[in-house]
Write an enzyme that holds these catalytic residues in place. Sequence first.
Site, mmCIF file in Angstrom:
data_model
loop_
_atom_site.group_PDB
_atom_site.id
_atom_site.type_symbol
_atom_site.label_atom_id
_atom_site.label_comp_id
_atom_site.label_asym_id
_atom_site.label_seq_id
_atom_site.Cartn_x
_atom_site.Cartn_y
_atom_site.Cartn_z
ATOM 1 N N ILE A 30 9.954 11.498 -40.121
ATOM 2 C CA ILE A 30 8.910 10.618 -40.639
ATOM 3 C C ILE A 30 9.383 9.164 -40.661
ATOM 4 O O ILE A 30 8.640 8.256 -40.288
ATOM 5 C CB ILE A 30 8.481 11.102 -42.047
ATOM 6 C CG1 ILE A 30 7.781 12.468 -41.940
ATOM 7 C CG2 ILE A 30 7.560 10.084 -42.726
ATOM 8 C CD1 ILE A 30 7.530 13.153 -43.278
ATOM 9 N N ASP A 78 23.867 3.611 -48.884
ATOM 10 C CA ASP A 78 23.375 4.707 -49.709
ATOM 11 C C ASP A 78 22.374 4.115 -50.702
ATOM 12 O O ASP A 78 22.741 3.281 -51.537
ATOM 13 C CB ASP A 78 24.583 5.316 -50.444
ATOM 14 C CG ASP A 78 24.202 6.482 -51.334
ATOM 15 O OD1 ASP A 78 23.010 6.612 -51.689
ATOM 16 O OD2 ASP A 78 25.110 7.244 -51.692
ATOM 17 N N ASN A 105 11.665 5.404 -47.763
ATOM 18 C CA ASN A 105 11.381 6.720 -47.178
ATOM 19 C C ASN A 105 12.521 7.720 -47.376
ATOM 20 O O ASN A 105 12.304 8.932 -47.340
ATOM 21 C CB ASN A 105 11.084 6.549 -45.681
ATOM 22 C CG ASN A 105 11.038 7.869 -44.948
ATOM 23 O OD1 ASN A 105 10.081 8.621 -45.069
ATOM 24 N ND2 ASN A 105 12.097 8.172 -44.193
ATOM 25 N N LYS A 138 12.868 -2.412 -56.792
ATOM 26 C CA LYS A 138 13.317 -3.508 -57.659
ATOM 27 C C LYS A 138 13.826 -4.682 -56.830
ATOM 28 O O LYS A 138 13.389 -5.824 -57.013
ATOM 29 C CB LYS A 138 14.417 -3.006 -58.603
ATOM 30 C CG LYS A 138 15.059 -4.108 -59.436
ATOM 31 C CD LYS A 138 16.246 -3.587 -60.261
ATOM 32 C CE LYS A 138 17.100 -4.753 -60.748
ATOM 33 N NZ LYS A 138 18.286 -4.272 -61.509
ATOM 34 N N TYR A 171 13.131 18.936 -56.819
ATOM 35 C CA TYR A 171 12.374 18.136 -55.837
ATOM 36 C C TYR A 171 11.015 17.723 -56.418
ATOM 37 O O TYR A 171 10.636 16.547 -56.357
ATOM 38 C CB TYR A 171 12.196 18.953 -54.559
ATOM 39 C CG TYR A 171 11.546 18.198 -53.432
ATOM 40 C CD1 TYR A 171 12.238 17.215 -52.736
ATOM 41 C CD2 TYR A 171 10.225 18.461 -53.059
ATOM 42 C CE1 TYR A 171 11.639 16.508 -51.691
ATOM 43 C CE2 TYR A 171 9.623 17.774 -52.015
ATOM 44 C CZ TYR A 171 10.335 16.796 -51.342
ATOM 45 O OH TYR A 171 9.737 16.108 -50.319
ATOM 46 N N LYS A 175 9.568 13.954 -57.297
ATOM 47 C CA LYS A 175 8.380 13.390 -56.654
ATOM 48 C C LYS A 175 7.301 13.028 -57.681
ATOM 49 O O LYS A 175 6.561 12.058 -57.486
ATOM 50 C CB LYS A 175 7.839 14.344 -55.590
ATOM 51 C CG LYS A 175 8.798 14.537 -54.404
ATOM 52 C CD LYS A 175 9.117 13.200 -53.707
ATOM 53 C CE LYS A 175 9.973 13.373 -52.467
ATOM 54 N NZ LYS A 175 10.307 12.074 -51.836
ATOM 55 N N THR A 206 8.758 18.355 -38.524
ATOM 56 C CA THR A 206 10.001 17.603 -38.305
ATOM 57 C C THR A 206 11.105 18.615 -38.026
ATOM 58 O O THR A 206 10.873 19.834 -38.089
ATOM 59 C CB THR A 206 10.396 16.802 -39.566
ATOM 60 O OG1 THR A 206 10.583 17.730 -40.637
ATOM 61 C CG2 THR A 206 9.316 15.802 -39.949
HETATM 62 P P1 ADP Z 1 11.694 14.008 -43.123
HETATM 63 O O1 ADP Z 1 11.249 15.381 -42.839
HETATM 64 O O2 ADP Z 1 10.942 13.381 -44.258
HETATM 65 O O3 ADP Z 1 11.744 13.122 -41.933
HETATM 66 P P2 ADP Z 1 14.592 13.787 -43.348
HETATM 67 O O4 ADP Z 1 15.503 14.564 -44.229
HETATM 68 O O5 ADP Z 1 14.743 13.911 -41.877
HETATM 69 O O6 ADP Z 1 13.132 14.200 -43.781
HETATM 70 O O7 ADP Z 1 14.601 12.244 -43.726
HETATM 71 C C1 ADP Z 1 15.228 11.728 -44.833
HETATM 72 C C2 ADP Z 1 16.134 10.608 -44.398
HETATM 73 O O8 ADP Z 1 16.723 10.010 -45.546
HETATM 74 C C3 ADP Z 1 17.294 11.076 -43.508
HETATM 75 O O9 ADP Z 1 17.385 10.234 -42.396
HETATM 76 C C4 ADP Z 1 18.517 10.950 -44.414
HETATM 77 O O10 ADP Z 1 19.704 10.644 -43.702
HETATM 78 C C5 ADP Z 1 18.109 9.790 -45.298
HETATM 79 N N1 ADP Z 1 18.852 9.761 -46.565
HETATM 80 C C6 ADP Z 1 19.114 10.802 -47.400
HETATM 81 N N2 ADP Z 1 19.840 10.394 -48.447
HETATM 82 C C7 ADP Z 1 20.038 9.059 -48.297
HETATM 83 C C8 ADP Z 1 20.719 8.045 -49.059
HETATM 84 N N3 ADP Z 1 21.333 8.348 -50.211
HETATM 85 N N4 ADP Z 1 20.722 6.783 -48.577
HETATM 86 C C9 ADP Z 1 20.115 6.476 -47.426
HETATM 87 N N5 ADP Z 1 19.446 7.376 -46.673
HETATM 88 C C10 ADP Z 1 19.414 8.647 -47.093
#
Ligand code: ADP
Length: 275
Positions: A30, A78, A105, A138, A171, A175, A206
Site C-alpha cells: 500500500i 524508525d 502509512n 506532531k 492490532y 487502530k 499485498t
Molecule cells: P501493507 O499490506 O499495508 O502494505 P506492509 O507490512 O507491507 O503492509 O507495510 C508496512 C510498512 O511499514 C513496511 O514497509 C514496513 O517496513 C514499514 N514499517 C514497519 N515498522 C516500521 C517502523 N518502525 N518504522 C518505519 N517503517 C516501518
Amino acid sequence: RHHEGHFTALPNSSIPSPRVALITGAGQGIGRAIALRLARDGYHTALDDMPSNKTALEETAELVRKRHSRNAITIYIDVSKEDQVGEMIDRTVRELGGLDVMVANAGVALLEPFIDSSMSVWEKTMNVNVFGIMLCYKHAARAMIAQGRGGRLIAACSIAGKRGDPDSAAYCASKFAVRGLSQSAAIELAPHGINVNCYAPGAIHTNLLDEVDKKYTAEEGEPVGSYIKKRAEGIPAGRVGTPEDVAGVVSWLASEDSKFVTGQAITVDGGTLFD
Ligand code: ADP
C-alpha cells in the site's frame, strides 16, 4: 532545491496546491502504491522505510523518478523514535523545500490469540502503529504550521479500527487509537488549515495477504489462492482490494477537494462494513 512551477494555485484559493508528500512504509504494498499515485498527481516525494527494507524502498524511489519524473528522496528511520521522526521531517523540508502531505502509512500487524497476549507484541504494536503515527503527525504539523500554507495529515487505519477481529486485540486496539488521536488532532489543527484523516482498508491484495494465503492453504491442504478466493466471496464487490484502490482514496484525501473533510477514517473495503 525548490521546485516552483509544478503546481498552480486554484483560483480564489489562499493556500497554494500541495507540492511535497512524505510517505512512511513506502517500500512495498500500500505504501508504494500511495507514493506512486502521489507522484503521478504531481508531488515530489520523501520516502521512508526501515533500513532492513532498503532494496524495496530504493526501487519505489526509482519508479517515482522514472515513471513520473518527480523527485524522490529516501530516508531510513524508525517511526517509533521521536528524534528520528524529527530528523526525517527536517530533511524533507530542507531537501524538497517544504511539506504539504504527511502519509503515516508504516505499521505492523502481529497476530496472537487474546489469551496468549504478550507484552512484546503489544509494545511493538503500540510503538509503531500509535506512537509512530502520533510522532509523524506532531512533527509534520509543526513544519506545516511554520510554513503557513496548511496541509494534510493522513494515516493508516483499518477496518480493524472499526470493529474487532480474531487474534488481533493489539492490532485492533492500535487502530482504534489511531482514530481517536486523529480526531483530536483534527480539531486542534483545523484552524491552521491542516486536515487529519485516515484510510481504513479491508482485505487488500499485498504480499502479506499472499503469505497468509500460503500459510492457510498449506495447513488446510487446499490449492494456493483459495484463501484469497474465500475472502473475496465475503466482499460485496466480489474481490479483495488492490493497493491502488487505497492509493486513490489517499490521493483524494491529499487533494484540495477534501478540504472540508477532517477527523474521518474512510473505509476502503468493497462494501463489507458500514459505520
Ligand atoms: P501493507 O499490506 O499495508 O502494505 P506492509 O507490512 O507491507 O503492509 O507495510 C508496512 C510498512 O511499514 C513496511 O514497509 C514496513 O517496513 C514499514 N514499517 C514497519 N515498522 C516500521 C517502523 N518502525 N518504522 C518505519 N517503517 C516501518
